[in-house]
Design a protein around this motif. Structure first.
Motif, mmCIF file in Angstrom:
data_model
loop_
_atom_site.group_PDB
_atom_site.id
_atom_site.type_symbol
_atom_site.label_atom_id
_atom_site.label_comp_id
_atom_site.label_asym_id
_atom_site.label_seq_id
_atom_site.Cartn_x
_atom_site.Cartn_y
_atom_site.Cartn_z
ATOM 1 N N GLY A 115 9.915 -13.716 -3.128
ATOM 2 C CA GLY A 115 8.538 -13.349 -2.809
ATOM 3 C C GLY A 115 8.338 -11.884 -2.484
ATOM 4 N N TRP A 116 9.087 -11.012 -3.113
ATOM 5 C CA TRP A 116 8.980 -9.583 -2.836
ATOM 6 C C TRP A 116 7.685 -9.001 -3.389
ATOM 7 C CZ3 TRP A 116 12.268 -6.999 0.276
ATOM 8 C CH2 TRP A 116 13.489 -7.615 0.580
ATOM 9 N N LYS A 117 7.065 -8.144 -2.585
ATOM 10 C CA LYS A 117 5.823 -7.475 -3.002
ATOM 11 C C LYS A 117 5.896 -6.004 -2.630
ATOM 12 C CE LYS A 117 2.999 -11.622 -2.254
ATOM 13 N NZ LYS A 117 1.856 -12.200 -1.477
ATOM 14 N N LYS A 118 5.231 -5.195 -3.406
ATOM 15 C CA LYS A 118 5.150 -3.767 -3.082
ATOM 16 C C LYS A 118 4.360 -3.608 -1.790
ATOM 17 C CE LYS A 118 5.983 0.453 -4.798
ATOM 18 N NZ LYS A 118 5.327 0.887 -6.045
ATOM 19 N N LEU A 119 4.899 -2.844 -0.861
ATOM 20 C CA LEU A 119 4.240 -2.633 0.421
ATOM 21 C C LEU A 119 3.041 -1.706 0.221
ATOM 22 C CD1 LEU A 119 4.294 -3.034 3.526
ATOM 23 C CD2 LEU A 119 5.739 -0.990 3.652
ATOM 24 N N THR A 120 1.863 -2.210 0.585
ATOM 25 C CA THR A 120 0.634 -1.412 0.401
ATOM 26 C C THR A 120 -0.036 -1.061 1.713
ATOM 27 O OG1 THR A 120 -0.619 -3.475 0.091
ATOM 28 C CG2 THR A 120 0.194 -2.360 -1.892
ATOM 29 N N ALA A 124 3.984 1.058 11.044
ATOM 30 C CA ALA A 124 4.296 2.067 12.063
ATOM 31 C C ALA A 124 5.761 2.462 11.993
ATOM 32 C CB ALA A 124 3.965 1.532 13.453
ATOM 33 N N GLY A 125 6.012 3.764 11.968
ATOM 34 C CA GLY A 125 7.373 4.295 11.978
ATOM 35 C C GLY A 125 7.981 4.538 10.620
ATOM 36 N N LEU A 126 7.406 3.974 9.565
ATOM 37 C CA LEU A 126 7.977 4.163 8.230
ATOM 38 C C LEU A 126 7.891 5.634 7.828
ATOM 39 C CD1 LEU A 126 9.145 2.648 5.720
ATOM 40 C CD2 LEU A 126 6.802 2.668 4.811
ATOM 41 N N PRO A 127 9.020 6.240 7.433
ATOM 42 C CA PRO A 127 8.994 7.658 7.054
ATOM 43 C C PRO A 127 8.000 7.928 5.922
ATOM 44 C CG PRO A 127 11.241 6.909 7.317
ATOM 45 C CD PRO A 127 10.383 5.692 7.389
ATOM 46 N N VAL A 131 6.709 5.914 1.894
ATOM 47 C CA VAL A 131 5.401 5.284 1.634
ATOM 48 C C VAL A 131 5.189 5.156 0.134
ATOM 49 C CG1 VAL A 131 2.905 5.547 1.890
ATOM 50 C CG2 VAL A 131 4.429 6.115 3.799
ATOM 51 N N GLY A 132 4.808 3.955 -0.286
ATOM 52 C CA GLY A 132 4.555 3.677 -1.690
ATOM 53 C C GLY A 132 5.798 3.310 -2.481
ATOM 54 N N LYS A 133 6.980 3.308 -1.827
ATOM 55 C CA LYS A 133 8.233 3.031 -2.540
ATOM 56 C C LYS A 133 8.947 1.787 -2.017
ATOM 57 C CE LYS A 133 8.728 7.994 -3.247
ATOM 58 N NZ LYS A 133 9.441 9.228 -2.854
ATOM 59 N N VAL A 134 8.497 1.293 -0.880
ATOM 60 C CA VAL A 134 9.182 0.182 -0.220
ATOM 61 C C VAL A 134 8.561 -1.144 -0.612
ATOM 62 C CG1 VAL A 134 9.643 -0.865 2.046
ATOM 63 C CG2 VAL A 134 9.949 1.595 1.716
ATOM 64 N N PHE A 263 14.412 4.794 10.081
ATOM 65 C CA PHE A 263 15.556 5.305 9.317
ATOM 66 C C PHE A 263 15.484 4.949 7.832
ATOM 67 C CE2 PHE A 263 17.929 4.242 13.496
ATOM 68 C CZ PHE A 263 17.413 5.387 14.100
ATOM 69 N N LEU A 264 14.470 4.180 7.431
ATOM 70 C CA LEU A 264 14.405 3.709 6.045
ATOM 71 C C LEU A 264 13.840 4.843 5.175
ATOM 72 C CD1 LEU A 264 13.100 0.150 5.068
ATOM 73 C CD2 LEU A 264 13.550 2.012 3.479
ATOM 74 N N ASP A 265 14.725 5.720 4.721
ATOM 75 C CA ASP A 265 14.244 6.944 4.086
ATOM 76 C C ASP A 265 14.928 7.275 2.766
ATOM 77 O OD1 ASP A 265 16.740 7.576 5.044
ATOM 78 O OD2 ASP A 265 16.124 9.436 6.040
ATOM 79 N N GLU A 266 15.649 6.310 2.154
ATOM 80 C CA GLU A 266 16.246 6.575 0.839
ATOM 81 C C GLU A 266 16.427 5.267 0.081
ATOM 82 O OE1 GLU A 266 20.202 8.079 0.633
ATOM 83 O OE2 GLU A 266 20.967 6.815 2.254
#
Length: 837
Positions: A115-120, A124-127, A131-134, A263-266
Motif C-alpha cells: 500500500g505504498w503511496k507518494k507522500l503529498t 513535521a521534521g522531514l528534511p 519533500v516530494g521524494k518520500v 535524518f531521512l535525507d537520502e
C-alpha cells in the motif's frame, strides 16, 4: 537450482521412496490434508506434528527415516518452528526436512509492507530535500499490534534506517562524562532535534559498537549534550572495556544518530513513526514502490530446536532451505552495550581493587547475555544444516548453544546478517562473570565434536560491527574447516572465551584450511583468526588470511592483525598459515603455544587448498561484492632490536629461550646474548606482541631500539640483488657523553653515502647484505648482515682492501664511541652471540 544440491536431494528422495515415510508441504496444501504428495500439508509445523505422531506410534513406514519434502514457495511464519526431544530421529531413522528438487523454499519471519503511496502532505521534521521524494505506507500489524522493527528490505536489499551521517561517514564525539552519564557531540545546525522521539546513538568503541537510546538532548551554542535511557546509560558509563575513545592523536570515538524523521535525507533510507503508525521510505533510483517487495522482520527466532540435558533432541537435518527475515529488538528495549563478539553486557564495572582468584590483575567484572538468532539450538546432537541459506537477519544466523554435540554445518550460505554468521557453544551464562573459567560438573553441557565446513560467510556483522563471522565460546573438539569468510566488520573467526590461562572445558579444537579476507571493515583490535584462553591440543593450520580493510575510525590505526592469540591463549599449535606478512599478536598468552612456518613463505599448495572445496564453490556466485573504494592495509616491515638487561646470573637459559621463541613466533636464531644482556633482532610487525610477552622473562629492563638512523642496503648502494639467506652479526657500543660530539657522529652518518662513498664501496666488496645502526639514548646497536655460512672475520678485511679511506673513517669514529656498561677497559664494540653458540 545448484547442480550439486539437486543431485543430493534427488538421491535422498530416491532412497526415501524405498525406505522412508514421506510428508509433503506445499503452498497449495492444507493442514487438514494427510501430507501425501497429492494431498500436501500447508505448514512445516503440521508436518513436524505428523512426523512426531508416526514416531510415537512406531509406524512401520518410518523404519528408514522420515522425509519432510517442502515444495516451492515463500512460507511466512506466524510463530517459530519448534522441534523437541519427541521429534528426534535415530541414526537408522533420521528426520530430514528438505526442499523438493528444483524448488526455492523460503521460511520467512517477516511481514510484507504494501500500500505504498507518494507522500503529498507535510510531515513535521522531514528534511527539505526529501519533500516530494518520500513514499509512505501504514506500519504493518503483527499479533494485533503495530510491528516494531529495526530492519527493512526492499527487493532483497537492506535499506538504511535514517541516520544523520550519510554513507560510511560518521561524526566524532566531543567528550564523555562517565559521572553524569552524558556525551557531548557537535551540533548539526541543519537538523532540528526538538520533539524527536526514539533517537538512538551508535558509538564506535575499540572492538565493539554500542546502541544507546537517547533520553534527552540539550543544545547550547555549537554542541548538544545527550543523556540516555537505562540500563544502557549506567552500563555504558561504568564498564571499562571497551569504552569511549578520547584521543587527540587518532580522534575521539566516532558515532552517528539514527531513527528520526529529521535524518531521512537520502535515497535508500527509511523511518518508522510508531506514534502515527507510518513507515516512510525514500526510494533508490529505478525502485518502483507500486511493485516493490518490502519486508520488515517480525519473528526473532524462526526455528527453535530444544532438548534437555537428559533428553537431547537428535538426528534431524535441514537441506536446501532458505531462512530469512529474523528480527532482534533487544537494542530497542534495553539498548545494546556489547562486551565482545556481540555478547551484550547485563552489568559491568571497574573494580576498585583489581584481582580475582583466577586472575590477580583483573580490573573489571562483566555479565553478558546472548543475542537472538534465526535458528537456536540447545541440547542436541546430529542436527545438521546442509546447502541452506541464512539471509536478511537482524542478529545471529545459526546458533548452537549448550549441550550441542556431533552436529554438522556444511555447504551453507550466510549473507546479509546484522550479527554473527554462526555461533557455537557456551560463552557465559547470564549468572556467571565472564572471566570465570567454565568447567561444568556435567560435561554433557559442553558443545563438543561439531563440524563447520565449506560454508560461505559474507556480508555478516553489518549492523553489530563487533560480531564475528564464526564465533565459538567454550567448545571441545570443534572443527572449522574450508570455510570462506569475507566482508565482515570485525574478526573472521573467534574461538574461545574467558580470558584465562586456567584449563577449562575447551580442548582439541581445529581451525584449518579456511580462507578469510576483507575483514575489519569497521572495528580494530581485530584479526582474521582470534583466540582466547587455554585450549590444550588445539590447532590453527593451513589457513589463508589476507586483505584487512583500512578502518576509517579505528581507535588505533595500526592495531590490526592476521592472527591474534589473546589473553590466556595456551597450548595451541599455529602452523603453516599463509598471510601477506607476519603481523600477529600474542597478548598475555599462557604456556606451550607453538608458532611454526607462518607468513608469506608458506607453500603455494596450502594457499590454493584453503577455502571452499571444489564441490562447494558454486556458493561463490553469491559472495557479496567487495568495495572498490575501500583501502586495504599493508604492513610496514622494518627491523627493530629489543635489548633485555638482567640481574647477574638471572639470564634465561637456552632451553627457556628456545621455548620462548617457539611460543612467540620468533626464530631461535634471532636471539643473541652478551654477559647479562639479550638482544632480539626482529621486525616492527612483532613489536606490539613482544612488548607484552617479553615481560615473562623477568628482565630488570627492556629497551626497544626502533630509531634506525643509518641503513646500508646492498641493492640500493651496490646495485646488486642480495642473497636469499643471510646471518646477522649484532654489536653494541655507546656514544660518548658529549652531546656536541654525538651530533657530529649522527651528521657524519647522515651524509656518509654522499660524502664518503668509499665506505659503501668497502661494504659492497665485503659482500655485506645490509648494515643498520639503531640508537636509544647514547647506546648504539649495529647489525651487520652477511651471506649465510660466511664469517665476518674473513669478510671484514675486504672493506679496506685498496680502500684507505675506510681506515680513515674508522679512525675518525673512535673519538665518538666508548664501551657499554660491563665492557673491559679499552673495549668499545661488544659482540652479542647467537644463543646456540
Amino acid at each position: 537450482m545448484r547442480t550439486y544440491l539437486t543431485i543430493l536431494l534427488i538421491l535422498n528422495l530416491m532412497c526415501a521412496q524405498l525406505f522412508a515415510a514421506d510428508i509433503y508441504v506445499s503452498k497449495l496444501g492444507s493442514d487438514r490434508n494427510t501430507g501425501t504428495k497429492k494431498k500436501p500439508l500447508a505448514s512445516l509445523h503440521f508436518a513436524i506434528r505428523k512426523a512426531r505422531e508416526l514416531r510415537r506410534l512406531n509406524d512401520s513406514s518410518i523404519k528408514g527415516g522420515i522425509y519432510i519434502i517442502v515444495e516451492n514457495g515463500y512460507y511466512a511464519l506466524d510463530e517459530a518452528i519448534v522441534l523437541r526431544p519427541e521429534d528426534s530421529g535415530t541414526k537408522e531413522s533420521p528426520t530430514q526436512i528438505v526442499a523438493a528438487p528444483g524448488a526455492k523454499v523460503i521460511f520467512s519471519g517477516g511481514v510484507k509492507i504494501k500500500g505504498w503511496k507518494k507522500l503529498t502532505s507535510p510531515v513535521a521534521g522531514l528534511p527539505k530535500n526529501a519533500v516530494g521524494k518520500v513514499w509512505v505506507a501504514d506500519a504493518p500489524m503483527f499479533a494485533d499490534n503495530t510491528l516494531l522493527f529495526r530492519q527493512l528490505w526492499v527487493n532483497g536489499i537492506k535499506a538504511i534506517r535514517a541516520k544523520d551521517a550519510n554513507g560510511d561517514a560518521m561524526n566524532r564525539i566531543l567528550s564523555w562524562d562517565a559521572k553524569s552519564q552524558t556525551c557531548k557531540i557537535p551540533l548539526n545546525k541543519n537538523i532540528n532535534l526538538n520533539g524527536a522521539k526514539g533517537i538512538e546513538m551508535v558509538i564506535h568503541q575499540w572492538w565493539a559498537i554500542a546502541n544507546l537510546r537517547v533520553k534527552s538532548v540539550k543544545t547550547q551554542h555549537n554542541t548538544a549534550e545527550l543523556s540516555f535511557l537505562q540500563p544502557e546509560s549506567r552500563i555504558q558509563s561504568e564498564h571499562p572495556w571497551p569504552a569511549p575513545w578520547i584521543s587527540d592523536k587518532t580522534g575521539n570515538s566516532a558515532y552517528y544518530l539514527t531513527n528520526a524523521i529529521q535524518f531521512l535525507d537520502e535515497p535508500g533510507e527509511w523511518f518508522e513513526d510508531l506514534q502515527q503508525h507510518k513507515v516512510y521510505y525514500w526510494p533508490k533510483a529505478k525502485q518502483n514502490m507500486l511493485q516493490a517487495d518490502v519486508v520488515a522482520p517480525a519473528l526473532e527466532t524462526l526455528v527453535k530446536i530444544e532438548g534437555t540435558i537428559d533428553h537431547p533432541i537428535a538426528y534431524i537435518s535441514f537441506q536446501g532451505i532458505s531462512f530469512q527475515h529474523a528480527s532482534w529488538l533487544f537494542p530497542s528495549k534495553q539498548g545494546h552495550v556489547p562486551h565482545q563478539a556481540g555478547m551484550y553486557m547485563l552489568d559491568a564495572y571497574k573494580l576498585d581493587k583489581p584481582g580475582t582468584n583466577d586472575k590477580p590483575t583483573l580490573e573489571n567484572q562483566a555479565w553478558v547475555g546472548r543475542p537472538a538468532s534465526a535458528i537456536q539450538i540447545n541440547y542436541a546432537n546430529h542436527i545438521d544444516f546442509e546447502a541452506c541459506t541464512f539471509e536478511h537477519h537482524a542478529s545471529t544466523g545459526l546458533d548452537y548453544q549448550k549441550g550441542t554435540t556431533n552436529n554438522l554445518i556444511r555447504g551453507n550460505l550466510f549473507k546479509d546478517i546484522g550479527g554473527s554468521g554462526i555461533l557455537m557453544g557456551t560463552f557465559s551464562d547470564e549468572a556467571t562473570e565472564v572471566h570465570l573459567p567454565y568447567q561444568p560438573s556435567d560435561e554433557r553441557e559442553i558443545s563438543s565434536d561439531n563440524r563447520i565446513e565449506n560454508n560461505l560467510i559474507t556480508d555478516v556483522t553489518n549492523e553489530d560491527w563487533g560480531a564475528v563471522g564464526i564465533g565459538a565460546g567454550y567448545v571441545r573438539g570443534l572443527k572449522i574447516l574450508h570455510n570462506e569468510i569475507s566482508d565482515v566488520s570485525y574478526s573472521g573467526i573467534s574461538m574461545g572465551w574467558g580470558w584465562t590461562k586456567t584449563k577449562n572445558a575447551m580442548k582439541d579444537n581445529t581451525i584449518s584450511a579456511n580462507k578469510i579476507h576483507h575483514y575489519g571493515k569497521h572495528m580494530y583490535d581485530v584479526a582474521g583468526i582470534y583466540t582466547l584462553s587455554a585450549q590444550p591440543g588445539s590447532f590453527i593450520t593451513e589457513n589463508v588470511v589476507d586483505s584487512i580493510y583500512t578502518a576509517k575510525y579505528a581507535h588505533l590505526p595500526d592495531h590490526w592483525f592476521y592472527l591474534y592469540t589473546d589473553e590466556g591463549s595456551s597450548y595451541f599449535t599455529i602452523k603453516d598459515n599463509w598471510t601477506p606478512s607476519e603481523k600477529y599478536l600474542q597478548n598475555a598468552n599462557g604456556p606451550d603455544n607453538v608458532w611454526e612456518n607462518n607468513g608469506p613463505g608458506v607453500a603455494e599448495k596450502i594457499k590454493e587448498n584453503a577455502g571452499l572445496e571444489a564441490q562447494y564453490q558454486y556458493l561463490l556466485k553469491d559472495k557479496s561484492s567487495i568495495s572498490g573504494t575501500r583501502q586495504i592495509n599493508k604492513a610496514i616491515d622494518k627491523p627493530v632490536v629489543f635489548e633485555l638487561i638482567f640481574k647477574k646470573n638471572e639470564v634465561p637459559g637456552e632451553k627457556a629461550l628456545t621455548a620462548f621463541a617457539r611460543e612467540n613466533n620468533l626464530l631461535r636464531s634471532s636471539i643473541y646474548h652478551w654477559e647479562n644482556r639479550l638482544a632480539i633482532y626482529t621486525s616492527t610487525l612483532k613489536t606490539e606482541s613482544l612488548q607484552q610477552t617479553l615481560k615473562r622473562l623477568n628482565a630488570s629492563e627492556i629497551k626497544l631500539y626502533d630509531d634506525m638512523f643509518y641503513d646500508f642496503d646492498r641493492k640500493k648502494q651496490c646495485g646488486t640483488e642480495p642473497v636469499k639467506e643471510w646471518d646477522n652479526i649484532i654489536l653494541s657500543a655507546n656514544l660518548v657523553k658529549d652531546e656536541k660530539l654525538q651530533k657530529e657522529y649522527l651528521a657524519y652518518h647522515k651524509t656518509q653515502f654522499e660524502q664518503w662513498p668509499e665506505i659503501s664501496k668497502g661494504f659492497c666488496n665485503a659482500d655485506f647484505q645490509r648494515l643498520v645502526i639503531f640508537k636509544k639514548g647514547r647506546q648504539l646497536m649495529l647489525i651487520i648482515s652477511i651471506p649465510k655460512g660466511e664469517n665476518l672475520d674473513k669478510l671484514n678485511p675486504k672493506t679496506t682492501e685498496n680502500n684507505p679511506r675506510v681506515d680513515e673513517w674508522n679512525a675518525l669514529m673512535k673519538k665518538y664511541q666508548e664501551g657499554i656498561e660491563g665492557t673491559k677497559p679499552g673495549e668499545v664494540w661488544v659482540f652479542f652471540k647467537p644463543i646456540n653458540e
